[in-house]
Write a protein that holds these residues in place. Sequence first.
Motif, PDB file in Angstrom:
ATOM      1  N   TYR A  30      42.211  51.750  45.922  1.00  0.00           N
ATOM      2  CA  TYR A  30      42.184  52.013  44.488  1.00  0.00           C
ATOM      3  C   TYR A  30      42.268  50.698  43.731  1.00  0.00           C
ATOM      4  N   THR A  31      41.971  50.761  42.462  1.00  0.00           N
ATOM      5  CA  THR A  31      42.231  49.656  41.558  1.00  0.00           C
ATOM      6  C   THR A  31      43.042  50.208  40.400  1.00  0.00           C
ATOM      7  N   ILE A  42      38.839  54.223  44.361  1.00  0.00           N
ATOM      8  CA  ILE A  42      37.547  53.588  44.591  1.00  0.00           C
ATOM      9  C   ILE A  42      37.138  53.846  46.041  1.00  0.00           C
ATOM     10  N   THR A  45      37.608  50.253  50.994  1.00  0.00           N
ATOM     11  CA  THR A  45      37.244  48.834  51.033  1.00  0.00           C
ATOM     12  C   THR A  45      37.365  48.235  52.427  1.00  0.00           C
ATOM     13  N   ALA A 313      40.988  45.295  44.346  1.00  0.00           N
ATOM     14  CA  ALA A 313      41.271  46.494  45.146  1.00  0.00           C
ATOM     15  C   ALA A 313      42.702  46.430  45.662  1.00  0.00           C
ATOM     16  N   VAL A 361      31.529  43.658  46.181  1.00  0.00           N
ATOM     17  CA  VAL A 361      32.479  43.261  45.142  1.00  0.00           C
ATOM     18  C   VAL A 361      32.863  41.796  45.299  1.00  0.00           C
ATOM     19  N   TRP A 380      26.519  43.521  41.357  1.00  0.00           N
ATOM     20  CA  TRP A 380      27.317  44.389  40.472  1.00  0.00           C
ATOM     21  C   TRP A 380      26.633  45.740  40.284  1.00  0.00           C
ATOM     22  N   VAL A 383      27.149  47.808  43.260  1.00  0.00           N
ATOM     23  CA  VAL A 383      28.501  48.368  43.240  1.00  0.00           C
ATOM     24  C   VAL A 383      28.531  49.633  42.400  1.00  0.00           C
ATOM     25  N   ASP A 387      29.906  53.311  43.054  1.00  0.00           N
ATOM     26  CA  ASP A 387      31.026  53.821  42.246  1.00  0.00           C
ATOM     27  C   ASP A 387      30.780  53.439  40.792  1.00  0.00           C
ATOM     28  N   ASN A 389      32.393  54.182  38.248  1.00  0.00           N
ATOM     29  CA  ASN A 389      33.612  54.020  37.444  1.00  0.00           C
ATOM     30  C   ASN A 389      34.328  52.695  37.690  1.00  0.00           C
ATOM     31  N   TYR A 390      33.755  51.826  38.527  1.00  0.00           N
ATOM     32  CA  TYR A 390      34.448  50.574  38.852  1.00  0.00           C
ATOM     33  C   TYR A 390      34.426  49.647  37.632  1.00  0.00           C
TER      34      TYR A 390
END
Length: 473
Positions: A30-31, A42, A45, A313, A361, A380, A383, A387, A389-390
């Motif tokens: 997660y972040t 997320i 990773t 992350a 990332v 980017w 990415v 996801d 929503n990052y």
Amino acid sequence: MHKRITAAVLGCLLLLCGGLPAYALPQMSYTIDPMYGYKIPIPLTYSVDKVILDIGDQGFNKPSDLFIDDKGLLYVADTDNDRIVKLNADGKVLGSYGKEQGVDLDKPGGIFVDQLGDMFVADTGNGQVVHLSPEGKVIEAFVKPESSLLSPDMEFAPDKVILDRRGYLYVLNKNDYSGFMMLDALNRFRGYIGANRIPFDWKKLLVRVLATPEQREQLNNEVPPQNANLTLDGKGFIYTPTVLIDTDQIKKFNAMGENIYKKAAFGQSSIDSGTMELPYFVDLAVDQYGVINALDAMSRKIYQYDQEGNLLAVFGGQGDVKSRFEYPVSIVTDKAGKIYVLDRDRNNIQIFQPTRFADLVHRASQLHYSGRYQEALVPWKEVLTIDENYPLAHRGVAKALMKEEQWKAAMKEFKLGEDQDGYSKAFAEYRHDIMRKYLGWLIIGAALVIYAVYLLVRGMIRITNSVIRRYGY
């Protein structure tokens, strides 16, 4: 808004998972939302590639430090076995250096290996730093240096050690709050760097004013926060984690001994135990992309930050299954991006393999930090296909759009990335661009309006004068 609500719901589910038993916990990453502070799940990773546990007849016993050299070989300070163990990446023992091999170590706490394969061991119990050849032969020992700048009563108990390109040793001495000791090749003391200061506190100042002499004496015994470790990156910068503080826990020192890393609060505080627990970063590792891996022994998690201090992350946690730790004490990375974590209580090393998401990332963040925003745009966007929503990816895309002077599109991406400062800058540029494009027409339009008003007023005056002349009033 829909994305934010979805992320918040998933974050709540992530928190609820914290109450499940360890065996029920899946691998998760997660972040943290940069504006509101909630967790954003997320894609995974890292996954565990291998666990090094069985290394022969004598396993690890409370190891405390891990090092990886340029060839990918691992070195473990096997503290309670009073030895250094050398392994390959598969966990095969290539060498063991302790009393049986003629190396009299006592509770070694740290290990550093230079480009030639020479080992420098923080021999804590014997109060020295031992220099070993690649074959494990004792070359020399660095003991407490003689200097008028050092107190005669100071105990020299090296806990961690590194060697820079100039040949200077940096020693983290136990219970020494002055910073890192700097020693030259002749065992001469060259000073301290990385000292922490006691932060100013108005409450303590008030207590000092009203306190009795005995209470003032207790306040005078307060010591500054202590550094927990030290790490050298490929460019020669020294990184250190500082424990038991709520801000600036990660520092990056240049050759002048100045902290050039972002001043901020890192990690997450916790109240799971009923009291406020601060992050307790015990080690840092910097990979080839400049990503800082911060190992938190309190939460048993790994926090990843870029060179600007942005959180990339978080993964790991406490448990007795793969990808989780009992008490992690050291972390390193190799050239392929793998992460190696030494667990003191489980006496093992877990090797984590980055996923494609993590690799994208990291590559994007490196290009982003280097100012190559257009080049970073490609990873980017990849990415965001994985996801959407990052938040950091949206910020990266926004900065690339800013370089292309696409202000309105940049505003949209900054909003999705919840970057208020970036949004304000993009809006200012957008407003300036509008004014620059249409200022001439606005001036002409304003002039026409003024002229029209002038004609209207003039006409009204004529009509009024005509009425007055005709009717006499």
